[in-house]
Structure formats: structure tokens, C-alpha cells
Write a protein that holds these residues in place. Structure first.
Motif, PDB file in Angstrom:
ATOM      1  N   GLN A  67      33.784  47.106  38.113  1.00 15.64           N
ATOM      2  CA  GLN A  67      34.415  47.606  39.336  1.00 15.64           C
ATOM      3  C   GLN A  67      35.859  47.994  39.016  1.00 15.64           C
ATOM      4  OE1 GLN A  67      33.663  45.111  42.766  1.00 15.64           O
ATOM      5  NE2 GLN A  67      31.525  44.898  42.208  1.00 15.64           N
ATOM      6  N   CYS A  68      36.754  47.010  38.877  1.00 13.33           N
ATOM      7  CA  CYS A  68      38.143  47.379  38.555  1.00 13.33           C
ATOM      8  C   CYS A  68      38.282  47.720  37.072  1.00 13.33           C
ATOM      9  CB  CYS A  68      39.108  46.274  38.948  1.00 13.33           C
ATOM     10  SG  CYS A  68      39.183  44.893  37.792  1.00 13.33           S
ATOM     11  N   CYS A  71      38.041  43.421  33.096  1.00 13.09           N
ATOM     12  CA  CYS A  71      37.325  42.571  32.142  1.00 13.09           C
ATOM     13  C   CYS A  71      36.454  43.378  31.182  1.00 13.09           C
ATOM     14  CB  CYS A  71      36.444  41.570  32.877  1.00 13.09           C
ATOM     15  SG  CYS A  71      35.010  42.342  33.695  1.00 13.09           S
ATOM     16  N   CYS A 103      35.161  37.599  35.302  1.00 18.17           N
ATOM     17  CA  CYS A 103      35.150  38.862  36.038  1.00 18.17           C
ATOM     18  C   CYS A 103      35.412  38.526  37.497  1.00 18.17           C
ATOM     19  CB  CYS A 103      33.816  39.582  35.885  1.00 18.17           C
ATOM     20  SG  CYS A 103      33.753  41.104  36.868  1.00 18.17           S
ATOM     21  N   ARG A 104      36.458  39.119  38.030  1.00 15.99           N
ATOM     22  CA  ARG A 104      36.849  38.819  39.402  1.00 15.99           C
ATOM     23  C   ARG A 104      36.102  39.676  40.416  1.00 15.99           C
ATOM     24  NH1 ARG A 104      42.936  40.209  38.232  1.00 15.99           N
ATOM     25  NH2 ARG A 104      41.760  41.906  37.308  1.00 15.99           N
ATOM     26  N   CYS A 105      35.341  40.661  39.927  1.00 14.65           N
ATOM     27  CA  CYS A 105      34.817  41.669  40.852  1.00 14.65           C
ATOM     28  C   CYS A 105      33.300  41.676  41.017  1.00 14.65           C
ATOM     29  CB  CYS A 105      35.213  43.060  40.385  1.00 14.65           C
ATOM     30  SG  CYS A 105      36.967  43.307  40.136  1.00 14.65           S
TER      31      CYS A 105
END
Ligand code: FES
Length: 131
Positions: A67-68, A71, A103-105
Motif C-alpha cells: 500500500q504505502c 516495507c 507492515c503497517r498497511c
């Protein structure tokens, strides 16, 4: 201290401070900003690099494995290393391989799917030769 290494096929020899992290050497001294700087402790996995190989990119594009994208470079380095030692990993083996990376997303589902895609399409994707 003087360090000599090969980065992306180029011989590099530089004077560095002994405490310099590889991620800062790559980004700041060599200008290779594709390596992401995350936590400064190697806990998040964003700065993973892999020498003597190429990343697995197409699976991440095909399966929306990011996504962003923060990572993603580290995930691809880990995926490449996993597929080199295990060309047909299970979902559990993939999850274990990337367990050191945050991974934050994505919630990881699409990342796992991307790596499985790469495993099943390995012969159709040009990934370069391994030493
Ligand atoms: S895609 Fe944003 S941190 Fe993984």
C-alpha cells in the motif's frame, strides 16, 4: 575505518565511522535510497538488503502486495531469499520468513499472496541467475 564491498555490482571502498549502520551507508554515502530506513534497530525489517540477487517485484504488482510501499523493499529481499532456499513455500513458511518485518498497511495477506504468486510463476518471470 575503511570498508570495501560490492553493491549492485559496483566495487565500493569508503572511509566510515565504525558505528555507521549499513542502511545509512547505502542511503547517505552511496545515494541508494531504495533501502528504507525504518527503526534504527533492525526490528521492523524495512532496511533488509540482499546481496548477489534481484528482488521479486512482479508478484507484488500482480497481487497488490503493498500500500504505502515502506516495507516493500525489505519484504522483497526476504521473499527472494526465501524462494532461493525454498522455491515452493507454504503460506505458513512465508509468514515465518517475513515475521521479522513489520507492515503497517496490508495485514500481510496480500504480501503472502504476492510471494506465493512469485513461487508459482518463478519460471515465467526473469529473476536473474543466482551465484
Ligand atoms: S505497505 Fe505500508 S508498511 Fe507495508
Amino acid at each position: 575505518m575503511q570498508v570495501s564491498l560490492t553493491v549492485n555490482g559496483e566495487e565500493v571502498s569508503e572511509e566510515i565511522e565504525g558505528r555507521l549502520l549499513l542502511v545509512h551507508f547505502l542511503r547517505d554515502q552511496l545515494g541508494l535510497t531504495g533501502t528504507h530506513w525504518g527503526c534504527d534497530t533492525s526490528n521492523c525489517g524495512a532496511c533488509v538488503v540482499w546481496m548477489d540477487g534481484e528482488p521479486v517485484q512482479q508478484g507484488f504488482m500482480e497481487c497488490h502486495g503493498l500500500q504505502c510501499g515502506f516495507c516493500t523493499p525489505g519484504m522483497m529481499m526476504t521473499a527472494r531469499a526465501l524462494l532461493d532456499r525454498n522455491p515452493d513455500p507454504t503460506e505458513q513458511e512465508i509468514r515465518e520468513a517475513i515475521s521479522g518485518q513489520i507492515c503497517r498497511c496490508t495485514g500481510y495477506a496480500t504480501i503472502v499472496r504476492s510471494i506465493r504468486w512469485a513461487a508459482t510463476h518463478e519460471s515465467a518471470v526473469s529473476i536473474g541467475s543466482r551465484p
